[in-house]
Write an enzyme that holds these catalytic residues in place. Structure first.
Site, PDB file in Angstrom:
ATOM      1  N   ASP A  10       1.726 -78.993 -23.102  1.00 12.33           N
ATOM      2  CA  ASP A  10       1.686 -79.053 -24.566  1.00 12.33           C
ATOM      3  C   ASP A  10       2.948 -78.346 -25.064  1.00 12.33           C
ATOM      4  O   ASP A  10       3.692 -77.734 -24.280  1.00 12.33           O
ATOM      5  CB  ASP A  10       0.425 -78.328 -25.082  1.00 12.33           C
ATOM      6  N   SER A  11       3.143 -78.394 -26.387  1.00  8.26           N
ATOM      7  CA  SER A  11       4.285 -77.677 -26.961  1.00  8.26           C
ATOM      8  C   SER A  11       4.053 -76.165 -26.972  1.00  8.26           C
ATOM      9  O   SER A  11       4.993 -75.414 -27.214  1.00  8.26           O
ATOM     10  CB  SER A  11       4.520 -78.165 -28.387  1.00  8.26           C
ATOM     11  N   CYS A  73      -1.453 -82.775 -25.652  1.00  9.63           N
ATOM     12  CA  CYS A  73      -0.717 -82.671 -26.914  1.00  9.63           C
ATOM     13  C   CYS A  73      -0.890 -83.998 -27.653  1.00  9.63           C
ATOM     14  O   CYS A  73      -0.541 -85.059 -27.103  1.00  9.63           O
ATOM     15  CB  CYS A  73       0.760 -82.420 -26.617  1.00  9.63           C
ATOM     16  N   GLU A 152       0.322 -70.466 -33.481  1.00 11.52           N
ATOM     17  CA  GLU A 152       1.238 -69.844 -32.512  1.00 11.52           C
ATOM     18  C   GLU A 152       1.496 -68.378 -32.860  1.00 11.52           C
ATOM     19  O   GLU A 152       1.873 -67.582 -32.017  1.00 11.52           O
ATOM     20  CB  GLU A 152       2.558 -70.612 -32.447  1.00 11.52           C
ATOM     21  N   CYS A 186      -4.646 -82.795 -33.200  1.00 13.61           N
ATOM     22  CA  CYS A 186      -3.629 -81.933 -32.588  1.00 13.61           C
ATOM     23  C   CYS A 186      -4.389 -80.902 -31.778  1.00 13.61           C
ATOM     24  O   CYS A 186      -5.363 -80.315 -32.269  1.00 13.61           O
ATOM     25  CB  CYS A 186      -2.813 -81.256 -33.692  1.00 13.61           C
ATOM     26  N   HIS A 188      -3.815 -77.991 -30.949  1.00  9.29           N
ATOM     27  CA  HIS A 188      -3.852 -76.619 -31.475  1.00  9.29           C
ATOM     28  C   HIS A 188      -5.053 -76.398 -32.406  1.00  9.29           C
ATOM     29  O   HIS A 188      -5.503 -75.266 -32.568  1.00  9.29           O
ATOM     30  CB  HIS A 188      -2.589 -76.309 -32.289  1.00  9.29           C
TER      31      HIS A 188
END
Ligand code: DGL
Length: 271
Positions: A10-11, A73, A152, A186, A188
């Protein structure tokens, strides 16, 4: 039986929503995770850049002898799944179709909401996948570009006024549309599950793209006889491209165990 690890990327932190489910379902599997914390977020970048980053992420993961890769992701799944599948000799799986199947199964009214990055929502990939499952479904999409940077930075807990204010604004059109199911497109976003659930109210079912992707990957590997055969004892290694300590701290909170010793740094620009 196949003892090789499963690669997941994932990012940044978001793919841990898939890792947590993968480890719960398949505790005997080894996992190698890459989070591109030096280049997050991906979701506001061009298709070319996302494909370039995703190729590097896969090239790094493939320095390990893997049995499969899960793109944990939404952004990469909506943009680069076909490219990555065509270029790699091992199975490469995404999160879009599994999440779409779950949403189509859960909805009662056919009125489904989708939240994701700008790239994912704009791609129409979730909508197409949901309508392939249920042609009568109506999908209302809403990009939430501030969610990834807030997550994040550890701003995902209920009671945090910043995330609650941002969530209320992003989710208002979906509440107004009366959706009964909301795809967290997403990976996240499930870290914000409590905040999102409180905002949407108890009548709205939430679908985690990360967890659904993990379930589909587990089913796929089981059906191919490609699991390790171990009942437990699987190990997870985590690699990031920056801010190793921040990742280790937040990952330990989210996974509910201290993973500090398992987090390593890699220079993704080499791949
Ligand atoms: N977890 C990624 C996704 O599922 C976040 C993308 C981003 O970095 O913007 O889309």
């Amino acid at each position: 039986m196949d003892q090789r690890p499963i690669g997941v990327f994932d990012s940044g932190l978001g793919g841990l929503t898939a890792v947590r489910e993968l480890c719960r379902l398949l505790p005997g599997e080894d996992v190698v995770y890459f989070g591109d914390t030096g280049r997050v977020p991906y979701g506001s970048r061009s298709q070319e850049t996302i494909i370039k980053y995703a190729r590097q992420d896969v090239a790094f993961l493939r320095t390990f002898d893997l049995k499969a890769i899960l793109i944990a992701c939404g952004t990469v799944s909506t943009t680069a799944l076909d490219v990555l599948s065509a270029e790699n000799p091992i199975p490469v799986m995404g999160v879009v179709e599994p999440a779409a199947r779950a949403a189509a199964r859960l909805t009662r009214s056919g009125n489904i909401g989708l939240i994701g990055t700008q790239t994912s929502v704009r791609s129409g990939a979730y909508e197409r996948a949901i309508q392939a499952e249920n042609p009568a479904a109506r999908v209302t999409g809403q990009p939430c570009p501030l969610f990834v940077p807030l997550v994040e930075n550890g701003r995902f807990r209920p009671g945090d006024i910043v995330i609650e204010t941002v969530a209320a604004e992003y989710l208002a059109p979906l509440k107004a549309a009366g959706v009964d199911t909301l795809v967290l497109g997403c990976t996240h976003y499930p870290l914000l599950e409590e905040v999102i659930a409180a905002c949407m109210g108890p009548g709205v079912a939430l679908v985690s793209a990360g967890a659904e992707g993990a379930r589909a990957a587990a089913d796929f590997l089981r059906a191919r006889g490609a699991l390790s055969g171990r009942a437990d004892g699987g190990a997870c290694r985590f690699f990031v491209s920056d801010r190793q300590e921040d990742f280790a701290r937040l990952a330990s909170i989210f996974l509910g165990r201290d993973v500090t010793e398992a987090v390593e740094l890699t220079d993704i620009s080499q791949y």
